[in-house]
Design a protein around this motif. Sequence first.
Motif, PDB file in Angstrom:
ATOM      1  N   LEU A  85       0.856  -1.188   0.000  1.00  0.00           N
ATOM      2  CA  LEU A  85       0.000   0.000   0.000  1.00  0.00           C
ATOM      3  C   LEU A  85       0.888   1.232   0.000  1.00  0.00           C
ATOM      4  O   LEU A  85       1.806   1.353   0.831  1.00  0.00           O
ATOM      5  CB  LEU A  85      -0.914   0.014   1.233  1.00  0.00           C
ATOM      6  N   THR A  86       0.621   2.111  -0.950  1.00  0.00           N
ATOM      7  CA  THR A  86       1.391   3.352  -1.047  1.00  0.00           C
ATOM      8  C   THR A  86       0.441   4.531  -0.892  1.00  0.00           C
ATOM      9  O   THR A  86      -0.791   4.366  -0.898  1.00  0.00           O
ATOM     10  CB  THR A  86       2.114   3.457  -2.406  1.00  0.00           C
ATOM     11  N   TRP A  87       1.026   5.702  -0.739  1.00  0.00           N
ATOM     12  CA  TRP A  87       0.230   6.935  -0.663  1.00  0.00           C
ATOM     13  C   TRP A  87       0.608   7.758  -1.893  1.00  0.00           C
ATOM     14  O   TRP A  87       1.764   8.204  -2.003  1.00  0.00           O
ATOM     15  CB  TRP A  87       0.568   7.683   0.623  1.00  0.00           C
ATOM     16  N   LEU A  88      -0.357   7.882  -2.809  1.00  0.00           N
ATOM     17  CA  LEU A  88      -0.067   8.502  -4.103  1.00  0.00           C
ATOM     18  C   LEU A  88      -0.081  10.019  -3.922  1.00  0.00           C
ATOM     19  O   LEU A  88      -1.055  10.713  -4.194  1.00  0.00           O
ATOM     20  CB  LEU A  88      -1.077   8.003  -5.141  1.00  0.00           C
ATOM     21  N   HIS A  89       1.064  10.517  -3.451  1.00  0.00           N
ATOM     22  CA  HIS A  89       1.144  11.878  -2.909  1.00  0.00           C
ATOM     23  C   HIS A  89       0.944  12.960  -3.959  1.00  0.00           C
ATOM     24  O   HIS A  89       0.718  14.107  -3.595  1.00  0.00           O
ATOM     25  CB  HIS A  89       2.493  12.052  -2.193  1.00  0.00           C
ATOM     26  N   GLU A  90       1.004  12.616  -5.251  1.00  0.00           N
ATOM     27  CA  GLU A  90       0.764  13.638  -6.268  1.00  0.00           C
ATOM     28  C   GLU A  90      -0.693  13.645  -6.744  1.00  0.00           C
ATOM     29  O   GLU A  90      -1.057  14.410  -7.631  1.00  0.00           O
ATOM     30  CB  GLU A  90       1.705  13.429  -7.461  1.00  0.00           C
ATOM     31  N   ALA A  91      -1.516  12.797  -6.168  1.00  0.00           N
ATOM     32  CA  ALA A  91      -2.914  12.706  -6.602  1.00  0.00           C
ATOM     33  C   ALA A  91      -3.718  13.927  -6.152  1.00  0.00           C
ATOM     34  O   ALA A  91      -3.357  14.615  -5.195  1.00  0.00           O
ATOM     35  CB  ALA A  91      -3.545  11.439  -6.032  1.00  0.00           C
ATOM     36  N   GLN A  92      -4.816  14.159  -6.873  1.00  0.00           N
ATOM     37  CA  GLN A  92      -5.756  15.203  -6.468  1.00  0.00           C
ATOM     38  C   GLN A  92      -6.844  14.556  -5.606  1.00  0.00           C
ATOM     39  O   GLN A  92      -7.505  13.620  -6.041  1.00  0.00           O
ATOM     40  CB  GLN A  92      -6.407  15.838  -7.695  1.00  0.00           C
ATOM     41  N   ARG A  93      -7.041  15.116  -4.416  1.00  0.00           N
ATOM     42  CA  ARG A  93      -7.948  14.489  -3.453  1.00  0.00           C
ATOM     43  C   ARG A  93      -9.370  15.034  -3.501  1.00  0.00           C
ATOM     44  O   ARG A  93     -10.228  14.603  -2.733  1.00  0.00           O
ATOM     45  CB  ARG A  93      -7.364  14.625  -2.045  1.00  0.00           C
ATOM     46  N   ASN A  94      -9.628  15.994  -4.371  1.00  0.00           N
ATOM     47  CA  ASN A  94     -10.979  16.557  -4.430  1.00  0.00           C
ATOM     48  C   ASN A  94     -11.735  16.111  -5.684  1.00  0.00           C
ATOM     49  O   ASN A  94     -12.733  16.699  -6.051  1.00  0.00           O
ATOM     50  CB  ASN A  94     -10.914  18.091  -4.352  1.00  0.00           C
ATOM     51  N   VAL A  95     -11.256  15.039  -6.322  1.00  0.00           N
ATOM     52  CA  VAL A  95     -11.878  14.531  -7.545  1.00  0.00           C
ATOM     53  C   VAL A  95     -12.806  13.373  -7.185  1.00  0.00           C
ATOM     54  O   VAL A  95     -12.396  12.455  -6.462  1.00  0.00           O
ATOM     55  CB  VAL A  95     -10.791  14.061  -8.538  1.00  0.00           C
ATOM     56  N   LEU A  96     -14.057  13.416  -7.672  1.00  0.00           N
ATOM     57  CA  LEU A  96     -15.016  12.339  -7.385  1.00  0.00           C
ATOM     58  C   LEU A  96     -15.452  11.592  -8.637  1.00  0.00           C
ATOM     59  O   LEU A  96     -16.014  10.497  -8.541  1.00  0.00           O
ATOM     60  CB  LEU A  96     -16.247  12.898  -6.658  1.00  0.00           C
ATOM     61  N   LYS A  97     -15.238  12.191  -9.815  1.00  0.00           N
ATOM     62  CA  LYS A  97     -15.550  11.487 -11.074  1.00  0.00           C
ATOM     63  C   LYS A  97     -14.393  11.661 -12.043  1.00  0.00           C
ATOM     64  O   LYS A  97     -13.775  12.736 -12.088  1.00  0.00           O
ATOM     65  CB  LYS A  97     -16.830  12.053 -11.696  1.00  0.00           C
ATOM     66  N   VAL A  98     -14.137  10.609 -12.791  1.00  0.00           N
ATOM     67  CA  VAL A  98     -13.039  10.660 -13.767  1.00  0.00           C
ATOM     68  C   VAL A  98     -13.458   9.930 -15.040  1.00  0.00           C
ATOM     69  O   VAL A  98     -14.392   9.123 -15.043  1.00  0.00           O
ATOM     70  CB  VAL A  98     -11.758   9.976 -13.230  1.00  0.00           C
ATOM     71  N   HIS A  99     -12.729  10.217 -16.116  1.00  0.00           N
ATOM     72  CA  HIS A  99     -12.810   9.403 -17.324  1.00  0.00           C
ATOM     73  C   HIS A  99     -11.835   8.241 -17.120  1.00  0.00           C
ATOM     74  O   HIS A  99     -10.614   8.470 -17.011  1.00  0.00           O
ATOM     75  CB  HIS A  99     -12.389  10.220 -18.547  1.00  0.00           C
ATOM     76  N   PRO A 100     -12.335   6.995 -17.029  1.00  0.00           N
ATOM     77  CA  PRO A 100     -11.426   5.880 -16.723  1.00  0.00           C
ATOM     78  C   PRO A 100     -10.215   5.832 -17.650  1.00  0.00           C
ATOM     79  O   PRO A 100     -10.315   6.102 -18.842  1.00  0.00           O
ATOM     80  CB  PRO A 100     -12.326   4.647 -16.892  1.00  0.00           C
ATOM     81  N   ARG A 101      -9.092   5.509 -17.062  1.00  0.00           N
ATOM     82  CA  ARG A 101      -7.786   5.451 -17.722  1.00  0.00           C
ATOM     83  C   ARG A 101      -7.405   6.770 -18.372  1.00  0.00           C
ATOM     84  O   ARG A 101      -6.586   6.812 -19.293  1.00  0.00           O
ATOM     85  CB  ARG A 101      -7.728   4.279 -18.717  1.00  0.00           C
ATOM     86  N   GLY A 102      -7.979   7.879 -17.906  1.00  0.00           N
ATOM     87  CA  GLY A 102      -7.623   9.193 -18.419  1.00  0.00           C
ATOM     88  C   GLY A 102      -8.042   9.427 -19.867  1.00  0.00           C
ATOM     89  O   GLY A 102      -7.595  10.392 -20.491  1.00  0.00           O
ATOM     90  N   ASN A 103      -8.905   8.556 -20.381  1.00  0.00           N
ATOM     91  CA  ASN A 103      -9.327   8.672 -21.781  1.00  0.00           C
ATOM     92  C   ASN A 103     -10.667   9.406 -21.852  1.00  0.00           C
ATOM     93  O   ASN A 103     -11.693   8.885 -21.401  1.00  0.00           O
ATOM     94  CB  ASN A 103      -9.453   7.260 -22.378  1.00  0.00           C
ATOM     95  N   GLU A 158     -12.758   9.700 -23.985  1.00  0.00           N
ATOM     96  CA  GLU A 158     -13.847   8.974 -24.669  1.00  0.00           C
ATOM     97  C   GLU A 158     -14.585   8.030 -23.717  1.00  0.00           C
ATOM     98  O   GLU A 158     -15.692   7.589 -24.026  1.00  0.00           O
ATOM     99  CB  GLU A 158     -13.296   8.189 -25.862  1.00  0.00           C
ATOM    100  N   ASN A 159     -13.970   7.693 -22.613  1.00  0.00           N
ATOM    101  CA  ASN A 159     -14.665   6.869 -21.612  1.00  0.00           C
ATOM    102  C   ASN A 159     -15.597   7.761 -20.796  1.00  0.00           C
ATOM    103  O   ASN A 159     -15.168   8.803 -20.306  1.00  0.00           O
ATOM    104  CB  ASN A 159     -13.661   6.193 -20.675  1.00  0.00           C
ATOM    105  N   PRO A 160     -16.874   7.376 -20.635  1.00  0.00           N
ATOM    106  CA  PRO A 160     -17.806   8.222 -19.875  1.00  0.00           C
ATOM    107  C   PRO A 160     -17.338   8.418 -18.432  1.00  0.00           C
ATOM    108  O   PRO A 160     -16.692   7.535 -17.854  1.00  0.00           O
ATOM    109  CB  PRO A 160     -19.117   7.435 -19.908  1.00  0.00           C
TER     110      PRO A 160
END
Lengths: 143, 143
Positions: free
Chosen positions: A63-81, A83-85
């Motif tokens: 288990l790691t702590w992904l320290h560069e992540a944004q913690r206020n995001v609740l929805k994403v386009h999967p795999r950063g694409n 075109e993915n809903p």
Amino acid sequence: MVDLDPVDPYRLRPIGIVRSNLKRREDCSHQGWEGAPDAWLEIDPAVAEGLDGITPGCELVLLTWLHEAQRNVLKVHPRGNPENPLRGVFATRSPDRPNPVGLHRVKIIEVEKRGRVRVRPLEVLDGTPVIDIKPVLPNSVDM
Amino acid sequence: MVDLDPVDPYRLRPIGIVRSNLKRREDCSHQGWEGAPDAWLEIDPAVAEGLDGITPGCELVLLTWLHEAQRNVLKVHPRGNPENPLRGVFATRSPDRPNPVGLHRVKIIEVEKRGRVRVRPLEVLDGTPVIDIKPVLPNSVDM
């Protein structure tokens, strides 16, 4: 005994750090099995006796702590694409999420004295904090 | 947007809480497949949109914060049995460890509006904070 801040029970105490050739977020594969390299875990000497029983060949859940992540995001386009809903982060493996814990199944390649452990594969950035290490259980239905 | 304390990037923000019939630590099985019951996850309305895409029948990896654990323990007798030789906590699934993250593979039984999710099986105490939810990936070698 580990020195822990007694006033904030929700504070993570990194137990070590990842040393990897992955220096930029865009170099990291989405998942470990997508071509990620070996990495070294440098475990804090203060907690290194917790590694007792970990040997080469074992499989671990890291288990790691992904320290560069944004913690206020609740929805994403999967795999950063784009075109993915859009999808809720809890239905994805996005690093951006309220508590950016990275979950990685790795194999132990080498264990050095003083808490250095070489693992494979690991898709996180050099400098990523390690927060826990757990064995994969032989009869586990979960890991 | 989720309101996060900007001054401490290592602080966990619970995203919800476990509601279970397990009220005492001694009632909890060591692992979920050892007879643990269903439980409800009550997800904080502030982050409930992150559940979008989670449906009954899916399998999830649930991360909890084992808030009654002792964080200054580095060696334990596995499964609490004094006949088992002492072992480093990172080579065990002991809840007592520097960062007591609970890792649970569960199946989603029911999803209610307002962020209530029924899962099975779950071996943690009523009132345990939930810190993350991740999908089990179909081609995953890790979970």
